[in-house]
Scaffold this motif. Structure first.
Motif, PDB file in Angstrom:
ATOM      1  N   LEU A 192       0.775  -1.320  -0.238  1.00  0.00           N
ATOM      2  CA  LEU A 192       0.133  -0.082  -0.095  1.00  0.00           C
ATOM      3  C   LEU A 192       0.936   1.335  -0.083  1.00  0.00           C
ATOM      4  CD1 LEU A 192      -2.900  -1.058   2.599  1.00  0.00           C
ATOM      5  CD2 LEU A 192      -3.219  -0.673   0.156  1.00  0.00           C
ATOM      6  N   ALA A 193       2.174   0.974   0.232  1.00  0.00           N
ATOM      7  CA  ALA A 193       2.888   2.248   0.289  1.00  0.00           C
ATOM      8  C   ALA A 193       3.221   2.814  -1.255  1.00  0.00           C
ATOM      9  CB  ALA A 193       4.380   1.901   1.164  1.00  0.00           C
ATOM     10  N   VAL A 194       2.925   2.243  -2.041  1.00  0.00           N
ATOM     11  CA  VAL A 194       3.182   2.699  -3.539  1.00  0.00           C
ATOM     12  C   VAL A 194       1.988   2.645  -4.439  1.00  0.00           C
ATOM     13  CG1 VAL A 194       5.526   1.595  -3.320  1.00  0.00           C
ATOM     14  CG2 VAL A 194       3.780   0.303  -4.371  1.00  0.00           C
ATOM     15  N   VAL A 195       0.729   2.493  -3.902  1.00  0.00           N
ATOM     16  CA  VAL A 195      -0.219   2.313  -4.762  1.00  0.00           C
ATOM     17  C   VAL A 195      -0.718   3.687  -5.045  1.00  0.00           C
ATOM     18  CG1 VAL A 195      -1.273   0.283  -3.854  1.00  0.00           C
ATOM     19  CG2 VAL A 195      -1.957   2.448  -2.790  1.00  0.00           C
ATOM     20  N   THR A 196      -1.108   4.318  -6.219  1.00  0.00           N
ATOM     21  CA  THR A 196      -1.601   5.741  -6.462  1.00  0.00           C
ATOM     22  C   THR A 196      -2.932   5.682  -6.976  1.00  0.00           C
ATOM     23  OG1 THR A 196      -0.668   5.167  -8.830  1.00  0.00           O
ATOM     24  CG2 THR A 196       0.953   6.176  -7.114  1.00  0.00           C
ATOM     25  N   ASP A 197      -3.724   4.751  -7.172  1.00  0.00           N
ATOM     26  CA  ASP A 197      -5.266   4.869  -7.710  1.00  0.00           C
ATOM     27  C   ASP A 197      -6.037   4.040  -6.711  1.00  0.00           C
ATOM     28  OD1 ASP A 197      -5.424   2.297  -9.342  1.00  0.00           O
ATOM     29  OD2 ASP A 197      -3.416   2.768  -9.595  1.00  0.00           O
ATOM     30  N   VAL A 198      -7.182   4.347  -6.825  1.00  0.00           N
ATOM     31  CA  VAL A 198      -8.208   3.451  -5.912  1.00  0.00           C
ATOM     32  C   VAL A 198      -8.382   2.226  -6.511  1.00  0.00           C
ATOM     33  CG1 VAL A 198     -10.322   4.194  -7.224  1.00  0.00           C
ATOM     34  CG2 VAL A 198     -10.536   3.600  -4.872  1.00  0.00           C
ATOM     35  N   VAL A 199      -8.380   1.771  -7.609  1.00  0.00           N
ATOM     36  CA  VAL A 199      -8.476   0.404  -8.159  1.00  0.00           C
ATOM     37  C   VAL A 199      -7.371  -0.374  -7.657  1.00  0.00           C
ATOM     38  CG1 VAL A 199      -8.333  -1.127 -10.056  1.00  0.00           C
ATOM     39  CG2 VAL A 199      -9.865   1.203 -10.065  1.00  0.00           C
ATOM     40  N   THR A 200      -6.092  -0.056  -7.700  1.00  0.00           N
ATOM     41  CA  THR A 200      -4.931  -0.894  -7.299  1.00  0.00           C
ATOM     42  C   THR A 200      -5.213  -0.901  -5.759  1.00  0.00           C
ATOM     43  OG1 THR A 200      -3.689  -0.108  -8.875  1.00  0.00           O
ATOM     44  CG2 THR A 200      -2.518  -0.993  -7.335  1.00  0.00           C
ATOM     45  N   ALA A 201      -5.433   0.174  -4.864  1.00  0.00           N
ATOM     46  CA  ALA A 201      -5.580   0.141  -3.704  1.00  0.00           C
ATOM     47  C   ALA A 201      -6.726  -0.973  -3.156  1.00  0.00           C
ATOM     48  CB  ALA A 201      -5.739   1.318  -2.958  1.00  0.00           C
ATOM     49  N   THR A 202      -7.804  -1.000  -3.741  1.00  0.00           N
ATOM     50  CA  THR A 202      -8.967  -1.761  -3.342  1.00  0.00           C
ATOM     51  C   THR A 202      -8.464  -3.140  -3.876  1.00  0.00           C
ATOM     52  OG1 THR A 202     -10.484  -0.042  -4.029  1.00  0.00           O
ATOM     53  CG2 THR A 202     -11.341  -2.366  -3.955  1.00  0.00           C
ATOM     54  N   ALA A 203      -7.848  -3.450  -4.914  1.00  0.00           N
ATOM     55  CA  ALA A 203      -7.283  -4.619  -5.101  1.00  0.00           C
ATOM     56  C   ALA A 203      -6.396  -5.302  -3.959  1.00  0.00           C
ATOM     57  CB  ALA A 203      -6.599  -4.984  -6.619  1.00  0.00           C
ATOM     58  N   VAL A 204      -5.261  -4.529  -3.528  1.00  0.00           N
ATOM     59  CA  VAL A 204      -4.485  -4.976  -2.384  1.00  0.00           C
ATOM     60  C   VAL A 204      -5.138  -5.129  -1.176  1.00  0.00           C
ATOM     61  CG1 VAL A 204      -2.458  -3.959  -1.112  1.00  0.00           C
ATOM     62  CG2 VAL A 204      -2.585  -3.709  -3.683  1.00  0.00           C
ATOM     63  N   VAL A 205      -6.247  -4.200  -0.709  1.00  0.00           N
ATOM     64  CA  VAL A 205      -6.777  -4.403   0.448  1.00  0.00           C
ATOM     65  C   VAL A 205      -7.776  -5.598   0.490  1.00  0.00           C
ATOM     66  CG1 VAL A 205      -8.576  -3.211   2.078  1.00  0.00           C
ATOM     67  CG2 VAL A 205      -6.421  -2.090   0.987  1.00  0.00           C
ATOM     68  N   THR A 206      -8.394  -5.801  -0.894  1.00  0.00           N
ATOM     69  CA  THR A 206      -9.224  -7.240  -0.875  1.00  0.00           C
ATOM     70  C   THR A 206      -8.167  -8.302  -0.726  1.00  0.00           C
ATOM     71  OG1 THR A 206     -10.460  -5.894  -2.584  1.00  0.00           O
ATOM     72  CG2 THR A 206     -10.637  -8.299  -2.440  1.00  0.00           C
ATOM     73  N   LEU A 207      -7.124  -8.362  -1.104  1.00  0.00           N
ATOM     74  CA  LEU A 207      -6.029  -9.509  -0.980  1.00  0.00           C
ATOM     75  C   LEU A 207      -5.837  -9.824   0.382  1.00  0.00           C
ATOM     76  CD1 LEU A 207      -3.816  -9.225  -4.198  1.00  0.00           C
ATOM     77  CD2 LEU A 207      -5.673 -11.121  -3.519  1.00  0.00           C
ATOM     78  N   ILE A 208      -5.605  -8.553   1.302  1.00  0.00           N
ATOM     79  CA  ILE A 208      -5.343  -8.678   2.753  1.00  0.00           C
ATOM     80  C   ILE A 208      -6.447  -9.131   3.170  1.00  0.00           C
ATOM     81  CG2 ILE A 208      -4.896  -7.188   4.417  1.00  0.00           C
ATOM     82  CD1 ILE A 208      -3.266  -5.307   2.865  1.00  0.00           C
ATOM     83  N   GLY A 209      -7.546  -8.733   3.178  1.00  0.00           N
ATOM     84  CA  GLY A 209      -8.784  -9.149   3.677  1.00  0.00           C
ATOM     85  C   GLY A 209      -9.093 -10.621   3.314  1.00  0.00           C
ATOM     86  N   LEU A 210      -9.007 -11.151   2.192  1.00  0.00           N
ATOM     87  CA  LEU A 210      -9.027 -12.584   1.717  1.00  0.00           C
ATOM     88  C   LEU A 210      -7.881 -13.400   2.518  1.00  0.00           C
ATOM     89  CD1 LEU A 210      -9.419 -13.901  -1.575  1.00  0.00           C
ATOM     90  CD2 LEU A 210      -7.917 -14.897  -0.317  1.00  0.00           C
ATOM     91  N   GLY A 211      -6.637 -13.068   2.502  1.00  0.00           N
ATOM     92  CA  GLY A 211      -5.595 -13.575   3.453  1.00  0.00           C
ATOM     93  C   GLY A 211      -5.897 -13.835   5.110  1.00  0.00           C
ATOM     94  N   SER A 212      -6.433 -12.617   5.440  1.00  0.00           N
ATOM     95  CA  SER A 212      -6.691 -12.398   6.846  1.00  0.00           C
ATOM     96  C   SER A 212      -7.772 -13.356   7.268  1.00  0.00           C
ATOM     97  CB  SER A 212      -7.081 -11.136   7.259  1.00  0.00           C
ATOM     98  OG  SER A 212      -6.124 -10.204   6.910  1.00  0.00           O
TER      99      SER A 212
END
Length: 415
Positions: free
Chosen positions: A317-337
Motif C-alpha cells: 500500500l506504500a506505493v499504490v497511486t489509484d483507487v483500483v489498485t488500492a482496493t485490489a491490494v486491500v481485498t487480498l489482505i482481507g482475503l488472506g486475513s
C-alpha cells in the motif's frame, strides 16, 4: 496433547445434519446481530447527542467490559460447559436488547442509560465469544471444523460488509424502535438455535483432546493462570497467537487510519476510502468461504505463507497511486486475513485440550479485539512520517513475524 476422535453421536456430514445447521444458523445470526447493533447504536447515540466524544464513550462502554472479561469468560466456558454458556450469553443479549427497546419506547433515554445497557451487552459478548468458539469441536466432526468455521466467519464478514448499510436503511425507513425490534428478533432466533445444542454438546463429552486432570476443580484465578501458562508454554499455541496479535496490531490501524490519509492524498478524496474498505470486507467473506471449501493440506506452511502475504500487501500500500489498485491490494489482505483466521481457529480447536479450549479461544478473541486501540496508536505515531513509512514499517513487522513463525519446527511440521 493429542487429537481425539470426532463426537461419536454425530454423522460424518455436518451440514447434512439439522442439528449442525442450527449451530451454523445460531452462530451466524449472532454475528449478524453484532454488526447490525453496532451501527444502530452509533446512529442512535448520534441522535441523542452531538457527534464527538459522547459517541466514542458509548462505544467504549461496549468494548471495555468485553475486553476486560474475555479471559474470565474463557474460564467460565471451560468450567460450566461452552454450550450452556453460549446459550445463556445469547439469552442475556436478548434480555438487554429487550430492555433497551423498552427504554427507548416508553422513556426519553439518556446517553448514560444507553451506555450502561450497552456495557451489559459487552459483558454478554465476553462470555459468548470464547464459549461459541469452544463449542464447535463438541458438536462438529474434527475433519469438518474448517468448513463450519468458514461458514460462521463468513456470516460475520458478510454482516460487516452489508450490516452498516442495511441497518441505516432500515432505521431510515421504519425508525430506531422498529429497527431494534428487528435486531432483537434475529437475536431470539440465534438464541433458540444455540439453546438446542446444549444437550447435543453434552452427548459428545469425553471426545476430543485429552483432559487436564483436576482442571475443573481449580479456582477461578488458578484456572486463568493455568490457561495463560498453557498458551505460553505450548509452542504451537504461542506461535499462532503471536501471529494473530501481530497482524491485528500492524494491519488494522494502518488500513483504517493510514488508509483514510492515503485516500485523501493519493486516491481522489475521502470518498474513495469506502470503496477500499468494501474491498476488505468482500475479501474477508471470500477468504472465509475458500478456507472452508478447500482446507489446506500443509497447514504450517499455509500459515507462514498467509502471514507473509498479508505483510507484503500491507507494505504494498506504500506505493499504490489509484483507487483500483488500492482496493485490489486491500481485498487480498482481507482475503488472506480471513483465510488465515479459519485455519488458525480450526487448528486450535482440533489440537487444544477440551478442558482448556475456552481459555485459549478467549486469548484468540482478545488478540483480535483488545489490540485494536494499540493498532490505532501505532498508526497515529507513524503517520507524521508519512503513509509510505506507515505501510512499509507495519508490513515489514508482519513479514518479520512470518519469518519467526517459519522458524518454529512445530509450525513447519503442522499438517
Amino acid at each position: 496433547m493429542t487429537t481425539g476422535p470426532p463426537a461419536r453421536s454425530l454423522p460424518r456430514e455436518p451440514l447434512g445434519d439439522p442439528r449442525l445447521r442450527r449451530l451454523v444458523v445460531g452462530q451466524g445470526l449472532a454475528a449478524v446481530v453484532d454488526a447490525l447493533f453496532l451501527t444502530w447504536l452509533t446512529l442512535f447515540v448520534l441522535e441523542l447527542s452531538e457527534p464527538g466524544l459522547t459517541t466514542g464513550l458509548v462505544l467504549v462502554a461496549v468494548a471495555l467490559p468485553r475486553a476486560v472479561l474475555l479471559l474470565p469468560g474463557g474460564v467460565l466456558a471451560d468450567r460450566l460447559d461452552p454450550a450452556r454458556v453460549a446459550a445463556w450469553a445469547s439469552w442475556l443479549r436478548v434480555a438487554v436488547l429487550l430492555a433497551l427497546g423498552a427504554v427507548i419506547t416508553f422513556t426519553s433515554p439518556s446517553v448514560t442509560t444507553v451506555a450502561l445497557l450497552a456495557g451489559l451487552l459487552g459483558m454478554a459478548d465476553a462470555a459468548y465469544f470464547p464459549a461459541a468458539m469452544a463449542l464447535l469441536p463438541a458438536v462438529v466432526p474434527t475433519e469438518k471444523l474448517s468448513r463450519v468455521n468458514a461458514l460462521v466467519q463468513g456470516a460475520e464478514s458478510g454482516g460487516d460488509l452489508v450490516g452498516p448499510a442495511a441497518a441505516a436503511g432500515v432505521i431510515a425507513a421504519v425508525g430506531f424502535g422498529a429497527a431494534l425490534a428487528g435486531i432483537t428478533a434475529v437475536a431470539v432466533v440465534a438464541a433458540l438455535a444455540l439453546g438446542t445444542l446444549v444437550r447435543l454438546a453434552r452427548l459428545g463429552e469425553g471426545a476430543g483432546p485429552d483432559a487436564v486432570d483436576g482442571d475443573q476443580r481449580l479456582g477461578g484465578l488458578h484456572s486463568l493462570g493455568e490457561g495463560l501458562g498453557y498458551a505460553w508454554h505450548e509452542p504451537l499455541v504461542r506461535a499462532l497467537l503471536t501471529a494473530v496479535a501481530v497482524i491485528n496490531i500492524a494491519v488494522v490501524g494502518p488500513v483504517l487510519v493510514g488508509g483514510a490519509v492515503l485516500a485523501d492524498q493519493r486516491l481522489g478524496g475521502a470518498g474513495s476510502l469506502g470503496i477500499v474498505l468494501s474491498g476488505f470486507g468482500a475479501g474477508s467473506l471470500a477468504g472465509s468461504l475458500i478456507a472452508g471449501w478447500r482446507p489446506p493440506g500443509r497447514r504450517g506452511w499455509t500459515v507462514v505463507g498467509g502471514v507473509a502475504a498479508i505483510g507484503t500487501g500491507t507494505a504494498g500500500l506504500a506505493v499504490v497511486t489509484d483507487v483500483v489498485t488500492a482496493t485490489a491490494v486491500v481485498t487480498l489482505i482481507g482475503l488472506g486475513s480471513a483465510f488465515l483466521g479459519v485455519v488458525i481457529v480450526a487448528t486450535l480447536q482440533e489440537r487444544v485440550s477440551r478442558q482448556l479450549l475456552g481459555r485459549v479461544m478467549s486469548l484468540v478473541v482478545l488478540a483480535t479485539v483488545a489490540f485494536d486501540p494499540f493498532s490505532y496508536v501505532v498508526a497515529g505515531i507513524l503517520l507524521p512520517f508519512g503513509t509510505t513509512a506507515v505501510f512499509l514499517i507495519c508490513g515489514g513487522a508482519v513479514l518479520a513475524c512470518a519469518g519467526l513463525v517459519a522458524a518454529s519446527p512445530v509450525i513447519r511440521s503442522l499438517r
